[in-house]
Design a protein around this motif. Structure first.
Motif, PDB file in Angstrom:
ATOM      1  N   SER A  74      39.567 -10.495  35.703  1.00  0.00           N
ATOM      2  CA  SER A  74      40.178  -9.332  36.328  1.00  0.00           C
ATOM      3  C   SER A  74      41.057  -8.591  35.339  1.00  0.00           C
ATOM      4  O   SER A  74      41.451  -9.121  34.298  1.00  0.00           O
ATOM      5  CB  SER A  74      41.012  -9.758  37.545  1.00  0.00           C
ATOM      6  N   GLY A  75      41.365  -7.360  35.698  1.00  0.00           N
ATOM      7  CA  GLY A  75      42.248  -6.534  34.878  1.00  0.00           C
ATOM      8  C   GLY A  75      42.632  -5.285  35.632  1.00  0.00           C
ATOM      9  O   GLY A  75      42.275  -5.097  36.805  1.00  0.00           O
ATOM     10  N   ALA A  76      43.368  -4.417  34.963  1.00  0.00           N
ATOM     11  CA  ALA A  76      43.834  -3.168  35.547  1.00  0.00           C
ATOM     12  C   ALA A  76      43.222  -1.986  34.812  1.00  0.00           C
ATOM     13  O   ALA A  76      42.897  -2.077  33.628  1.00  0.00           O
ATOM     14  CB  ALA A  76      45.357  -3.082  35.476  1.00  0.00           C
ATOM     15  N   LEU A  77      43.089  -0.873  35.531  1.00  0.00           N
ATOM     16  CA  LEU A  77      42.615   0.385  34.966  1.00  0.00           C
ATOM     17  C   LEU A  77      43.547   1.496  35.423  1.00  0.00           C
ATOM     18  O   LEU A  77      43.916   1.550  36.603  1.00  0.00           O
ATOM     19  CB  LEU A  77      41.186   0.690  35.438  1.00  0.00           C
ATOM     20  N   VAL A 137      43.611   3.700  30.364  1.00  0.00           N
ATOM     21  CA  VAL A 137      44.052   2.398  29.851  1.00  0.00           C
ATOM     22  C   VAL A 137      43.448   1.291  30.695  1.00  0.00           C
ATOM     23  O   VAL A 137      43.489   1.341  31.930  1.00  0.00           O
ATOM     24  CB  VAL A 137      45.589   2.291  29.859  1.00  0.00           C
ATOM     25  N   VAL A 138      42.857   0.300  30.027  1.00  0.00           N
ATOM     26  CA  VAL A 138      42.437  -0.926  30.699  1.00  0.00           C
ATOM     27  C   VAL A 138      43.267  -2.080  30.148  1.00  0.00           C
ATOM     28  O   VAL A 138      43.613  -2.103  28.969  1.00  0.00           O
ATOM     29  CB  VAL A 138      40.927  -1.203  30.506  1.00  0.00           C
ATOM     30  N   ALA A 139      43.605  -3.021  31.034  1.00  0.00           N
ATOM     31  CA  ALA A 139      44.475  -4.132  30.646  1.00  0.00           C
ATOM     32  C   ALA A 139      43.929  -5.428  31.210  1.00  0.00           C
ATOM     33  O   ALA A 139      44.061  -5.689  32.412  1.00  0.00           O
ATOM     34  CB  ALA A 139      45.899  -3.888  31.151  1.00  0.00           C
ATOM     35  N   PRO A 140      43.287  -6.264  30.391  1.00  0.00           N
ATOM     36  CA  PRO A 140      42.732  -7.524  30.892  1.00  0.00           C
ATOM     37  C   PRO A 140      43.810  -8.566  31.142  1.00  0.00           C
ATOM     38  O   PRO A 140      44.838  -8.618  30.465  1.00  0.00           O
ATOM     39  CB  PRO A 140      41.809  -7.967  29.752  1.00  0.00           C
ATOM     40  N   ASP A 141      43.560  -9.403  32.145  1.00  0.00           N
ATOM     41  CA  ASP A 141      44.419 -10.572  32.354  1.00  0.00           C
ATOM     42  C   ASP A 141      44.099 -11.671  31.347  1.00  0.00           C
ATOM     43  O   ASP A 141      44.954 -12.515  31.081  1.00  0.00           O
ATOM     44  CB  ASP A 141      44.216 -11.127  33.762  1.00  0.00           C
ATOM     45  N   TYR A 142      42.885 -11.703  30.804  1.00  0.00           N
ATOM     46  CA  TYR A 142      42.254 -12.758  30.001  1.00  0.00           C
ATOM     47  C   TYR A 142      41.681 -13.825  30.939  1.00  0.00           C
ATOM     48  O   TYR A 142      42.050 -13.925  32.119  1.00  0.00           O
ATOM     49  CB  TYR A 142      43.192 -13.421  28.990  1.00  0.00           C
ATOM     50  N   LEU A 143      40.820 -14.629  30.374  1.00  0.00           N
ATOM     51  CA  LEU A 143      40.143 -15.675  31.133  1.00  0.00           C
ATOM     52  C   LEU A 143      41.157 -16.657  31.718  1.00  0.00           C
ATOM     53  O   LEU A 143      41.996 -17.204  30.995  1.00  0.00           O
ATOM     54  CB  LEU A 143      39.162 -16.416  30.219  1.00  0.00           C
ATOM     55  N   GLY A 144      41.088 -16.869  33.034  1.00  0.00           N
ATOM     56  CA  GLY A 144      41.931 -17.857  33.696  1.00  0.00           C
ATOM     57  C   GLY A 144      43.299 -17.388  34.100  1.00  0.00           C
ATOM     58  O   GLY A 144      44.017 -18.113  34.799  1.00  0.00           O
ATOM     59  N   LEU A 145      43.713 -16.186  33.707  1.00  0.00           N
ATOM     60  CA  LEU A 145      45.062 -15.704  34.000  1.00  0.00           C
ATOM     61  C   LEU A 145      45.102 -14.669  35.115  1.00  0.00           C
ATOM     62  O   LEU A 145      46.183 -14.163  35.435  1.00  0.00           O
ATOM     63  CB  LEU A 145      45.697 -15.086  32.743  1.00  0.00           C
ATOM     64  N   GLY A 146      43.958 -14.345  35.697  1.00  0.00           N
ATOM     65  CA  GLY A 146      43.929 -13.281  36.676  1.00  0.00           C
ATOM     66  C   GLY A 146      43.755 -13.765  38.093  1.00  0.00           C
ATOM     67  O   GLY A 146      44.384 -14.728  38.533  1.00  0.00           O
ATOM     68  N   ARG A 147      42.854 -13.109  38.820  1.00  0.00           N
ATOM     69  CA  ARG A 147      42.683 -13.331  40.243  1.00  0.00           C
ATOM     70  C   ARG A 147      41.692 -14.446  40.563  1.00  0.00           C
ATOM     71  O   ARG A 147      41.389 -14.692  41.734  1.00  0.00           O
ATOM     72  CB  ARG A 147      42.242 -12.015  40.898  1.00  0.00           C
ATOM     73  N   PHE A 148      41.176 -15.110  39.553  1.00  0.00           N
ATOM     74  CA  PHE A 148      40.199 -16.181  39.746  1.00  0.00           C
ATOM     75  C   PHE A 148      40.703 -17.457  39.084  1.00  0.00           C
ATOM     76  O   PHE A 148      41.154 -17.442  37.939  1.00  0.00           O
ATOM     77  CB  PHE A 148      38.843 -15.792  39.148  1.00  0.00           C
ATOM     78  N   ASP A 149      40.598 -18.554  39.803  1.00  0.00           N
ATOM     79  CA  ASP A 149      41.018 -19.855  39.257  1.00  0.00           C
ATOM     80  C   ASP A 149      39.829 -20.485  38.545  1.00  0.00           C
ATOM     81  O   ASP A 149      39.021 -21.191  39.147  1.00  0.00           O
ATOM     82  CB  ASP A 149      41.514 -20.752  40.387  1.00  0.00           C
TER      83      ASP A 149
END
Length: 391
Positions: A74-77, A137-149
């Motif tokens: 996940s990330g933001a836009l 601007v896009v801003a990734p959470d990176y793998l494992g740090l976002g909305r998915f475990d």
């Protein structure tokens, strides 16, 4: 975890339903059809004021995990207001700094209620500044740090940092067709390392996009050369819990990404317990967990054997050659988080390998910019992206 929300087509809805079921059951494998990196899962508009901006959306998408299998991320836009310029809004990816290892710690896709707070206002300010310059601007959470475990974040794994960034650009462009194929990346600290990894990987990983350059602010680099020097017998040093939190996060990330290395075999029972405890935590709790501990408390044997050295190199080394777009390094000679001699070593390697880069040096704290550095950043954007004025 929240189940992915649907975005239009029946195929995407089906994928989202399978992901939701998998997350509920603790399953992280991808459904059939999700193997293409950058495939959009969902895009959900957010209310004005999210991250202090308007035009924001949460983006969920597919990326490869450490083992290459598809994982949701996940990330933001954020998109500027007004009509896009001819060719669309140029895209700037923003890679955030250290935030922890657990789901929700990235703080980009779901900052409301996120346990990660440290550095948020500064990072949001930089993203707002970039949007005001005429970039999406896009801003990734990176793998494992976002909305998915999907398990512990592979902290400082440069490969998944880069693919999380590039695949978010792809997904955002699928969600918003007014985004240009022209793009770049900026990041600070861990994000600076990620930005350099992204700038190096993009030519082979996403040749369909038009990459124009990378900006790295006090990036992590060359730490993999120091870690093999550590081993049992190194005592606890007062007031080094911040540094110790980085140390254990690297080991926890490597353990998650490379089970073949048997990181547990290098650890004491206490060391294994610490890594078990921190795998779902954000930075603040990781710091508290290691307070008063030393490296000697955690390691049963040194990290100096050839197998571990090779694993660390593959996991986190910043490339020092092979870039095909310019780089701006913004470095503080007084940095103590990423010690400034490591910045000097990176510059020396870039010079030796004739990398196209510019370095601007300041004397602020870690990732802080003085006026000269801020001016260099804006000039780099104007020079390499030819950003039009806001309508």
């Amino acid at each position: 975890m929240r189940s992915p929300r649907t975005f239009g087509r029946t195929a995407i809805a089906a994928i989202a339903a399978v992901v939701a079921a998998g997350v509920a059951l603790g399953v992280t494998s991808a459904p059939v059809g999700a193997s293409t990196p950058g495939v959009l899962i969902s895009a959900v508009a957010q209310a004005d004021g999210w991250h202090g901006m308007s035009g924001g959306s949460v983006i969920e998408y597919w990326m490869p995990g450490s083992d290459g299998t598809p994982r949701p991320a996940s990330g933001a836009l954020f998109v500027p207001s007004g009509a896009p310029p001819a060719g669309g809004w140029p895209v700037m990816a923003f890679d955030h700094g250290t935030s922890g290892l657990g789901a929700g710690c990235g703080g980009q896709a779901d900052p409301v209620g996120s346990p990660f707070r440290r550095g948020r206002s500064t990072q949001d300010e930089m993203m707002r500044h970039t949007v005001e310059k005429g970039f999406a601007v896009v801003a990734p959470d990176y793998l494992g740090l976002g909305r998915f475990d999907t398990g512990p974040h592979p902290y400082l794994e440069i490969g998944t940092e880069a693919t999380a960034t590039i695949d978010l650009v792809r997904a955002a462009r699928a969600a918003r067709p007014e985004l240009s194929r022209t793009w770049g990346v900026i990041g600070a600290s861990q994000g600076g390392q990620a930005a350099l990894g992204t700038g190096h990987l993009q030519a082979s990983y996403a040749p369909e996009l038009d990459f124009r350059g990378a900006i790295a602010i006090d990036p992590e680099s060359d730490v993999e050369k120091l870690l093999p020097l550590t081993g049992p017998g190194i005592p606890a040093i007062p007031k080094t819990e911040d540094w110790m939190s980085f140390y254990v996060s690297i080991l926890a990330g490597l353990r998650a990404a490379r089970p073949d290395i048997d990181v547990n075999g290098y650890l004491t029972p206490l060391g294994r317990s610490v890594l078990d405890d921190i795998g779902t935590e954000c930075s603040g709790k990781i710091i508290e967990r290691v307070r008063g501990l030393g490296i000697g408390d955690l390691l049963a044997r040194p990290l100096s054997d050839e197998r571990m050295r090779a694993a660390l190199d593959a996991y986190m080394t910043v490339p020092t050659s092979g870039y095909d777009a310019p780089i701006l390094l913004l470095l503080n000679a007084t940095d103590t988080v990423v010690p400034s001699p490591l910045h000097a070593a990176l510059v020396a390697q870039f010079v030796a390998n004739r990398v196209d880069f510019q370095a601007v040096v300041g004397t602020e704290k870690h990732t802080q910019l003085n006026q000269q550095m801020s001016t260099a950043l804006d000039e780099f954007l104007a020079r390499n992206f030819a950003v039009p004025s806001q309508p």
